[in-house]
Structure formats: structure tokens, C-alpha cells
Enzyme design. Structure first.
Site, PDB file in Angstrom:
ATOM      1  N   HIS A 118       0.840  -1.207   0.000  1.00 53.13           N
ATOM      2  CA  HIS A 118       0.000   0.000   0.000  1.00 53.13           C
ATOM      3  C   HIS A 118       0.865   1.242   0.000  1.00 53.13           C
ATOM      4  O   HIS A 118       1.984   1.247   0.510  1.00 53.13           O
ATOM      5  CB  HIS A 118      -0.944   0.011   1.215  1.00 53.13           C
ATOM      6  CG  HIS A 118      -0.245  -0.177   2.523  1.00 53.13           C
ATOM      7  ND1 HIS A 118       0.124  -1.423   3.001  1.00 53.13           N
ATOM      8  CD2 HIS A 118       0.181   0.720   3.450  1.00 53.13           C
ATOM      9  CE1 HIS A 118       0.733  -1.274   4.159  1.00 53.13           C
ATOM     10  NE2 HIS A 118       0.788   0.020   4.453  1.00 53.13           N
ATOM     11  N   HIS A 149       1.018   5.212   1.168  1.00 49.37           N
ATOM     12  CA  HIS A 149       0.435   6.221   2.060  1.00 49.37           C
ATOM     13  C   HIS A 149       0.485   7.584   1.378  1.00 49.37           C
ATOM     14  O   HIS A 149       1.558   8.019   0.926  1.00 49.37           O
ATOM     15  CB  HIS A 149       1.265   6.360   3.340  1.00 49.37           C
ATOM     16  CG  HIS A 149       1.223   5.184   4.268  1.00 49.37           C
ATOM     17  ND1 HIS A 149       0.461   5.153   5.400  1.00 49.37           N
ATOM     18  CD2 HIS A 149       1.881   3.995   4.231  1.00 49.37           C
ATOM     19  CE1 HIS A 149       0.646   4.001   6.036  1.00 49.37           C
ATOM     20  NE2 HIS A 149       1.511   3.270   5.347  1.00 49.37           N
TER      21      HIS A 149
HETATM   22  P1  5GP Z   1       1.971   0.174   7.338  1.00 48.22           P
HETATM   23  O1  5GP Z   1       2.635   0.466   8.655  1.00 48.22           O
HETATM   24  O2  5GP Z   1       1.758  -1.300   7.114  1.00 48.22           O
HETATM   25  O3  5GP Z   1       2.639   0.872   6.191  1.00 48.22           O
HETATM   26  O4  5GP Z   1       0.577   0.886   7.438  1.00 48.22           O
HETATM   27  C1  5GP Z   1      -0.633   0.268   7.739  1.00 48.22           C
HETATM   28  C2  5GP Z   1      -1.660   1.368   7.897  1.00 48.22           C
HETATM   29  O5  5GP Z   1      -2.941   0.761   7.888  1.00 48.22           O
HETATM   30  C3  5GP Z   1      -1.547   2.148   9.205  1.00 48.22           C
HETATM   31  O6  5GP Z   1      -1.350   3.532   8.927  1.00 48.22           O
HETATM   32  C4  5GP Z   1      -2.873   1.886   9.910  1.00 48.22           C
HETATM   33  O7  5GP Z   1      -3.388   3.018  10.590  1.00 48.22           O
HETATM   34  C5  5GP Z   1      -3.778   1.457   8.769  1.00 48.22           C
HETATM   35  N1  5GP Z   1      -4.819   0.519   9.176  1.00 48.22           N
HETATM   36  C6  5GP Z   1      -4.677  -0.569   9.966  1.00 48.22           C
HETATM   37  N2  5GP Z   1      -5.835  -1.234  10.092  1.00 48.22           N
HETATM   38  C7  5GP Z   1      -6.749  -0.547   9.361  1.00 48.22           C
HETATM   39  C8  5GP Z   1      -8.147  -0.746   9.088  1.00 48.22           C
HETATM   40  O8  5GP Z   1      -8.779  -1.690   9.554  1.00 48.22           O
HETATM   41  N3  5GP Z   1      -8.751   0.165   8.282  1.00 48.22           N
HETATM   42  C9  5GP Z   1      -8.073   1.225   7.745  1.00 48.22           C
HETATM   43  N4  5GP Z   1      -8.761   2.059   6.982  1.00 48.22           N
HETATM   44  N5  5GP Z   1      -6.765   1.435   7.974  1.00 48.22           N
HETATM   45  C10 5GP Z   1      -6.108   0.567   8.768  1.00 48.22           C
END
Ligand code: 5GP
Ligand code: ZN
Length: 138
Positions: free
Chosen positions: A99, A101
């Protein structure tokens, strides 16, 4: 669809999300725990773990979507935007469905930025060589 993958479930509509954009390859929705209001995540609908295995065409498409979302966010009045992708646990990846951001910035929000390291010229030269030779082998 990967079993037990949260973002596959969001892509499939099994878990609700605040969707802001969707097309045949991708979905964009609000991060549940935003760094600032409007923090958006863009995912491929198909499961890829990270940048290493992400299909090239989809990778390019996600960047097009990133541009669209950034322009839409700018219209909401944000002062800047950071775009990042965390790949692997040690880089802060928590959800192992790739993903991007899109993080709005607000003047004076003082979010921490990465500190730069001072490296010697030789160290910089060596890394440039290593990366170039890695590319030559792909
Ligand atoms: P990573 O650290 O893997 O790059 O980011 C994962 C992101 O997913 C985090 O910013 C977190 O807030 C978001 N996130 C985690 N669980 C959920 C969810 O159930 N729904 C949404 N919309 N975002 C989520
Ligand atoms: Zn997934």
C-alpha cells in the site's frame, strides 16, 4: 485474495472502509489512524506483499492514482503531501498487503522527518556501484 489479509478483505468489501477512489486495479480509502485528516491508503485489489513482488503495471497504476488523490487532497486546503510505502517489518510495514500512504501535511504540524546521515564519499561511491550492479543483474 489472501486468507487473513485485512486489506484483501477491505478490497473485497468484507470489511468496510471509507472509500475515496476505486477502479478495476486499485482502491483508495482513508487510513483509520491518520497522521493528519485525509491520510489515504492506495492498495492494489490483488494481493502483493510489498514493492518487491508488486506487478510492474500495477505499480505504475498506483502512482497514477497517487497523483489523482494528491490533487484532490490539495483542493481540500492541505499545505503539502508526503507519499511513502513501507516495505518489510524493519521499514515499519505492519499490514503485509502492499500500500501507498498519501499523507497530507499542515503548516507547523511538526511531524518527524527522517534524519540524514553524513557518509564518506567512498561509502556513497560504493553504494552507487552496488545498486547499479544489482540493476544490471535484473
Ligand atoms: P503500514 O505500517 O503497514 O505501512 O501501514 C498500515 C496502515 O494501515 C496504518 O497507517 C494503519 O493506521 C492502517 N490501518 C490498519 N488497520 C486498518 C483498518 O482496519 N482500516 C483502515 N482504513 N486502515 C487501517
Ligand atoms: Zn491482501
Amino acid at each position: 485474495m489472501e486468507k487473513d489479509c485485512l486489506f484483501c478483505k477491505i478490497a473485497g468489501g468484507e470489511i468496510p472502509s471509507r472509500k475515496v477512489y476505486e477502479d478495476e486495479m486499485s482502491l483508495a480509502f482513508l487510513d483509520i489512524n491518520p497522521v493528519n485528516p485525509g491520510h489515504t491508503l492506495i492498495i492494489p485489489k490483488k494481493h502483493f506483499e510489498n514493492i518487491y513482488d508488486l506487478n510492474e503495471e500495477i505499480a505504475a497504476h498506483l502512482m497514477k492514482v497517487a497523483k489523482k488523490i494528491s490533487i484532490a487532497l490539495k483542493k481540500t486546503g492541505v499545505d503539502g503531501i508526503n507519499i511513502t510505502m513501507n516495505n518489510e517489518k524493519d521499514a515499519g510495514q505492519v499490514i503485509f498487503h502492499s500500500h501507498i500512504h498519501i499523507m497530507p501535511r499542515i503548516k507547523g504540524d511538526n511531524l518527524p522527518m527522517w534524519p540524514g546521515k553524513k557518509l564518506k564519499d567512498e561509502e556513497l561511491d560504493e553504494m552507487a556501484k552496488k545498486i547499479s550492479s544489482g540493476l544490471a543483474r535484473t
